[in-house]
Design an enzyme around this catalytic site. Structure first.
Site, mmCIF file in Angstrom:
data_model
loop_
_atom_site.group_PDB
_atom_site.id
_atom_site.type_symbol
_atom_site.label_atom_id
_atom_site.label_comp_id
_atom_site.label_asym_id
_atom_site.label_seq_id
_atom_site.Cartn_x
_atom_site.Cartn_y
_atom_site.Cartn_z
ATOM 1 N N ASP A 196 -2.940 3.504 -5.557
ATOM 2 C CA ASP A 196 -3.410 3.273 -4.188
ATOM 3 C C ASP A 196 -3.168 4.546 -3.391
ATOM 4 O O ASP A 196 -2.021 4.912 -3.153
ATOM 5 C CB ASP A 196 -2.638 2.090 -3.576
ATOM 6 C CG ASP A 196 -3.241 1.619 -2.261
ATOM 7 O OD1 ASP A 196 -3.961 2.411 -1.605
ATOM 8 O OD2 ASP A 196 -3.000 0.462 -1.876
ATOM 9 N N ARG A 198 -4.662 5.217 -0.335
ATOM 10 C CA ARG A 198 -5.211 5.083 1.020
ATOM 11 C C ARG A 198 -4.264 5.683 2.052
ATOM 12 O O ARG A 198 -3.060 5.524 1.962
ATOM 13 C CB ARG A 198 -5.455 3.599 1.343
ATOM 14 C CG ARG A 198 -6.625 3.026 0.582
ATOM 15 C CD ARG A 198 -6.784 1.552 0.843
ATOM 16 N NE ARG A 198 -5.727 0.762 0.226
ATOM 17 C CZ ARG A 198 -5.663 -0.555 0.284
ATOM 18 N NH1 ARG A 198 -6.577 -1.234 0.942
ATOM 19 N NH2 ARG A 198 -4.693 -1.207 -0.315
#
Ligand code: ZN
Length: 276
Positions: A196, A198
Site C-alpha cells: 500500500d 497511498r
C-alpha cells in the site's frame, strides 16, 4: 499562483475566490503572499455538480484540488508550449497532473461531526463497474449515506491512489498475477511494489481546510486509514463501518483485505459486505 490556466482568467477566478490556495495545515493562503513549495494545494471551486447515481440524485459542490509542485512543472511546460504554439499538446500535459476532488454535501459551516469518505480512485471499479473490487458501490453508497445524514459531509476522491498507489498500469499486471493464484497483496510484492503506497498528506490538508478541526465520522473498514491520517495530524475520527458491494467475483479479494487488517466479519463477506 501556479496554474496553466490563462493568466487573465486565473486573476479573475482568484478575485472571485473560486481559485485559492491552502497550506499543508489547511489554512487559506492570502492572495499575494508567496505560496510555493511542495505542500501547498491550489483549489478551484465550489462548482455545483448535480449527480445522478443509479436511483438517487445528490447535489454536491465540487472542488478540484492539485498540488502546487505538480502544477508548477506543468506551468513551465505550458509556457514553452505557448511559445511554440503547441496548443494541441495541452491535453497530454494536463493528463499527467493528479487532480483530486472534494465533494461537499450540505453547508460545512453547520457541520457537527459530519460523515466523511476518503476514496481512492479506481477506474475499473468506479467508472467501468468492475466487480473485481467493491470500489464503485462503496463510492456511490458513501455519497448516498452522506446525503441522507443530518447536515451532510464530504467525499475526497484521491486520483493518485489507483491500485493502492501503484497506478493503473501496474494494477493491470497485478490482476493477471492474481488470476494465476496470487492475492492482491502478493501480486504487488511480485512486482517489487509496496502493499500500500497511498499518500494521505493531501487528504489531510483538505480535511483540515474543510473541517476546521471538527471531529468527524470516517466511512471505512480500514483501521490503517485512520492511522495514516493520524500521522498527518488528523484526530477526532470515529470510524464507521462501510460494508457494501460484496459479490462472488470479489470475495477472494476481500478475504485478502480481511487478512491484511480490514475489519470485515465472516458475516460481512457472506451477506453482502465489503471493504475499501
Ligand atoms: Zn477498486
Amino acid at each position: 499562483m501556479f496554474t496553466y490556466i490563462d493568466p487573465t482568467v486565473r486573476e479573475r477566478l482568484a478575485e472571485q475566490g473560486t481559485l485559492f490556495q491552502i497550506d499543508r495545515d489547511g489554512a487559506r493562503i492570502e492572495p499575494g503572499s508567496a505560496a510555493t513549495g511542495g505542500h501547498t494545494i491550489s483549489i478551484l471551486g465550489p462548482i455545483p455538480l448535480p449527480l445522478r447515481l443509479c436511483d438517487i440524485e445528490v447535489d454536491v459542490q465540487w472542488f478540484a484540488c492539485v498540488r502546487n509542485t505538480e502544477l508548477g512543472k506543468i506551468e513551465e511546460l505550458a509556457d514553452d508550449l505557448r511559445a511554440q504554439d503547441g496548443q494541441q499538446s495541452f491535453a497530454t500535459l494536463a493528463s499527467y497532473m493528479a487532480v483530486n476532488s472534494v465533494m461537499v454535501i450540505g453547508d460545512p459551516a453547520k457541520w457537527n461531526n459530519p460523515l466523511v469518505r476518503v476514496h481512492s480512485s479506481c477506474l475499473t471499479g468506479d467508472v467501468f463497474g468492475s466487480q473485481r473490487c467493491e470500489c464503485g458501490p462503496q463510492m456511490q453508497t458513501a455519497l448516498a449515506r452522506i446525503q441522507s445524514d443530518d447536515g451532510g459531509g464530504m467525499l475526497i476522491y484521491m486520483s493518485g491512489h489507483e491500485g493502492r498507489g501503484i497506478g493503473l498500469w501496474a494494477k493491470a499486471a497485478t490482476y493477471l498475477l492474481q488470476d494465476s493464484g496470487e492475492d492482491t497483496y502478493q501480486a504487488n510484492r511480485s512486482l517489487g511494489l509496496p502493499d500500500d503506497s497511498r499518500d494521505f498528506s493531501d487528504s489531510a490538508s483538505l480535511l483540515k481546510y474543510f473541517l476546521r478541526g471538527k471531529p468527524f465520522r470516517l466511512l471505512t473498514n480500514n483501521p490503517k486509514k485512520v492511522n495514516d491520517l493520524g500521522d498527518f495530524g488528523i484526530g477526532g475520527i470515529t470510524r464507521v463501518k462501510h460494508v457494501t458491494g460484496v459479490t462472488d467475483s470479489n470475495k477472494r479479494y476481500l478475504t485478502a483485505k480481511q487478512g491484511w487488517g480490514h475489519e470485515l466479519s465472516e458475516e460481512d463477506l457472506g451477506k453482502g459486505g465489503g471493504s475499501d
